[in-house]
Scaffold this active site. Structure first.
Site, PDB file in Angstrom:
ATOM      1  CG  ASN A   9     -13.559  58.655  60.834  1.00 58.70           C
ATOM      2  OD1 ASN A   9     -13.106  58.940  59.722  1.00 58.70           O
ATOM      3  ND2 ASN A   9     -13.375  59.424  61.898  1.00 58.70           N
ATOM      4  CD1 TRP A  10     -12.555  53.328  56.889  1.00 59.59           C
ATOM      5  CD2 TRP A  10     -11.838  53.504  54.772  1.00 59.59           C
ATOM      6  NE1 TRP A  10     -13.109  52.300  56.163  1.00 59.59           N
ATOM      7  CE2 TRP A  10     -12.686  52.388  54.865  1.00 59.59           C
ATOM      8  CE3 TRP A  10     -11.270  53.824  53.536  1.00 59.59           C
ATOM      9  CZ2 TRP A  10     -12.986  51.583  53.763  1.00 59.59           C
ATOM     10  CZ3 TRP A  10     -11.570  53.033  52.429  1.00 59.59           C
ATOM     11  CH2 TRP A  10     -12.415  51.919  52.548  1.00 59.59           C
ATOM     12  CE  LYS A  11     -10.221  58.363  63.717  1.00 55.31           C
ATOM     13  NZ  LYS A  11      -9.810  58.730  65.037  1.00 55.31           N
ATOM     14  CG  HIS A  96     -13.947  63.165  64.067  1.00 53.99           C
ATOM     15  ND1 HIS A  96     -12.780  63.301  64.763  1.00 53.99           N
ATOM     16  CD2 HIS A  96     -14.305  61.861  64.162  1.00 53.99           C
ATOM     17  CE1 HIS A  96     -12.436  62.114  65.259  1.00 53.99           C
ATOM     18  NE2 HIS A  96     -13.353  61.229  64.909  1.00 53.99           N
ATOM     19  CD  GLU A  98      -9.259  62.299  64.913  1.00 51.85           C
ATOM     20  OE1 GLU A  98      -9.438  62.141  63.696  1.00 51.85           O
ATOM     21  OE2 GLU A  98      -9.170  61.348  65.719  1.00 51.85           O
ATOM     22  CD  GLU A 168     -16.525  59.684  67.300  1.00 57.90           C
ATOM     23  OE1 GLU A 168     -16.426  58.523  66.908  1.00 57.90           O
ATOM     24  OE2 GLU A 168     -15.851  60.614  66.832  1.00 57.90           O
ATOM     25  N   GLY A 174      -9.124  56.766  69.908  1.00 52.13           N
ATOM     26  CA  GLY A 174      -7.782  56.314  69.546  1.00 52.13           C
ATOM     27  C   GLY A 174      -6.871  56.066  70.735  1.00 52.13           C
ATOM     28  CB  SER A 214     -11.224  52.865  72.289  1.00 54.97           C
ATOM     29  OG  SER A 214     -10.183  53.809  72.140  1.00 54.97           O
ATOM     30  N   GLY A 235     -13.217  54.065  64.496  1.00 50.03           N
ATOM     31  CA  GLY A 235     -11.998  54.580  63.873  1.00 50.03           C
ATOM     32  C   GLY A 235     -11.028  53.453  63.574  1.00 50.03           C
TER      33      GLY A 235
HETATM   34  C1  PEP Z   1     -13.259  58.115  65.681  1.00 52.30           C
HETATM   35  O1  PEP Z   1     -12.302  58.830  65.488  1.00 52.30           O
HETATM   36  O2  PEP Z   1     -14.356  58.392  65.158  1.00 52.30           O
HETATM   37  C2  PEP Z   1     -13.074  56.963  66.554  1.00 52.30           C
HETATM   38  C3  PEP Z   1     -14.116  56.508  67.187  1.00 52.30           C
HETATM   39  O3  PEP Z   1     -11.797  56.447  66.652  1.00 52.30           O
HETATM   40  P1  PEP Z   1     -11.329  55.134  67.447  1.00 52.30           P
HETATM   41  O4  PEP Z   1     -12.357  54.069  67.215  1.00 52.30           O
HETATM   42  O5  PEP Z   1      -9.997  54.788  66.842  1.00 52.30           O
HETATM   43  O6  PEP Z   1     -11.224  55.512  68.885  1.00 52.30           O
END
Ligand code: PEP
Length: 251
Positions: A9-11, A96, A98, A168, A174, A214, A235
Site C-alpha cells: 500500500n503506497w498510500k 483502510h 486512515e 491491521e 506506521g 509495521s 505500508g
Molecule cells: C498500512 O497502512 O496498510 C500499513 C500496514 O502500514 P505500515 O506497514 O507502514 O505500518
C-alpha cells in the site's frame, strides 16, 4: 486452498515517475519470490494507468486504495469503480483505517463500495482493525468481529471468492510497533471463525487474511508462519522494492 499474498500500500507517496520506477523494480525482483505468492501494488489513483503499463504481462497485480461509493455522476473529486477497471486495476483496498479515521468511512459506506467494486469485477482487500484504546480496553476481538460482520454479512459465499481481509491493528500502522505473531494469529483465527459461522467452514478456510502494521522483513517470517496469517498488507516497507520483495520471500 487459499492464496498467500503480499500487497504493498503506497498510500499518498511517490510522484508518477517515482511510482513507475518502483513498479519496474518490483517486477524485476519478483523473480526472487516463489511463483505461488501473489504480489499486488496499490498505487495512488494518478499512478494507475502508467503503472498498469509496467505490470502488463507480469505476475504483479494492480490495486487502487479506495473507490467512490457511487457509480457515476456529479461527485466532484471522486473516482468510480468503472474508472478503476478502465485503468487495468484488478483490486481495490477498502476500509483502510486512515480512511475510516480521517475521511469518515463507515461500515455502511463500505458495504456500498464493496458492492460496487465486486459488481465491476474488482477484487477487494477489506481492512479491519482496532485502535489503541479499544485494544487496551480488551475490546479488540469485539471490534474486529463487528467490523467484519457489518460489512461482509451483506455478501454471499460466492462474493467471498473475490474478497481478501486485512487485519491491521491501528496502533501498529506506521508506528514501528508490530502486533506479536500470537496477537495477530488470535485475531485472524477469530475472523475465520466469524466467516465460518456465516458462510461455512469451506469459505472460511479459502479466504485469504493478511496482516498489516509495521510488517517488515525481520518480522514477516514469524507472522507468516502462523496458521491463519496468509500474507501481509505492507505500508512503509512497500516503498522500497528490496524491502517489499524481502517480505514476500519470507514465506
Ligand atoms: C498500512 O497502512 O496498510 C500499513 C500496514 O502500514 P505500515 O506497514 O507502514 O505500518
Amino acid at each position: 486452498m487459499r492464496k498467500n499474498i503480499v500487497a504493498g500500500n503506497w498510500k499518498m507517496n511517490t510522484t508518477v515517475p517515482e511510482g513507475v520506477q518502483l513498479a519496474k523494480e518490483v517486477v524485476e525482483k519478483s523473480k526472487e519470490v516463489p511463483a505461488e505468492v501473489g504480489l499486488i501494488v496499490a498505487t495512488p489513483f494518478t499512478h494507475l494507468c502508467p503503472v498498469a503499463e509496467v505490470l502488463k504481462g507480469t505476475r504483479v497485480e494492480l490495486s487502487a486504495q479506495n473507490c467512490a461509493d457511487k457509480e457515476k455522476g456529479a461527485y466532484t473529486g471522486e473516482v468510480s469503480v468503472g474508472m478503476l477497471v478502465s485503468t487495468g486495476a484488478k483490486w481495490t483496498i477498502l476500509g483502510h483505517s486512515e480512511r475510516r479515521q480521517y475521511y469518515g468511512e463507515t461500515d455502511a459506506k463500505l458495504v456500498d463500495k464493496v458492492q460496487l467494486a465486486l459488481a465491476a469485477g474488482l477484487k477487494v482487500i477489506l481492512c479491519v482493525g482496532e485502535n489503541l484504546d479499544e485494544r487496551e480496553a480488551g475490546k479488540h476481538f469485539e471490534v474486529v468481529k463487528t467490523q467484519t460482520e457489518n460489512v461482509l454479512f451483506h455478501f454471499t459465499a460466492e462474493d467471498m471468492k473475490n474478497i481478501v481481509i486485512a487485519y491491521e491493528p491501528v496502533w501498529a500502522i506506521g508506528t514501528g510497533k508490530t502486533a506479536t505473531a500470537e496477537q495477530a494469529q488470535e485475531i485472524h483465527a477469530c475472523i475465520r471463525k466469524v466467516l465460518a459461522g456465516k458462510f461455512g467452514a469451506q469459505v472460511a478456510d479459502d479466504t485469504t487474511i493478511l496482516y498489516g502494521g509495521s510488517c517488515k522483513s525481520s518480522n514477516a517470517k514469524e507472522l507468516f508462519a502462523q496458521p491463519d496469517i496468509d500474507g501481509g498488507l505492507i505500508g512503509g516497507a512497500a516503498l522500497k522494492s528490496d524491502d517489499f520483495i524481502a517480505i514476500a520471500k519470507a514465506f
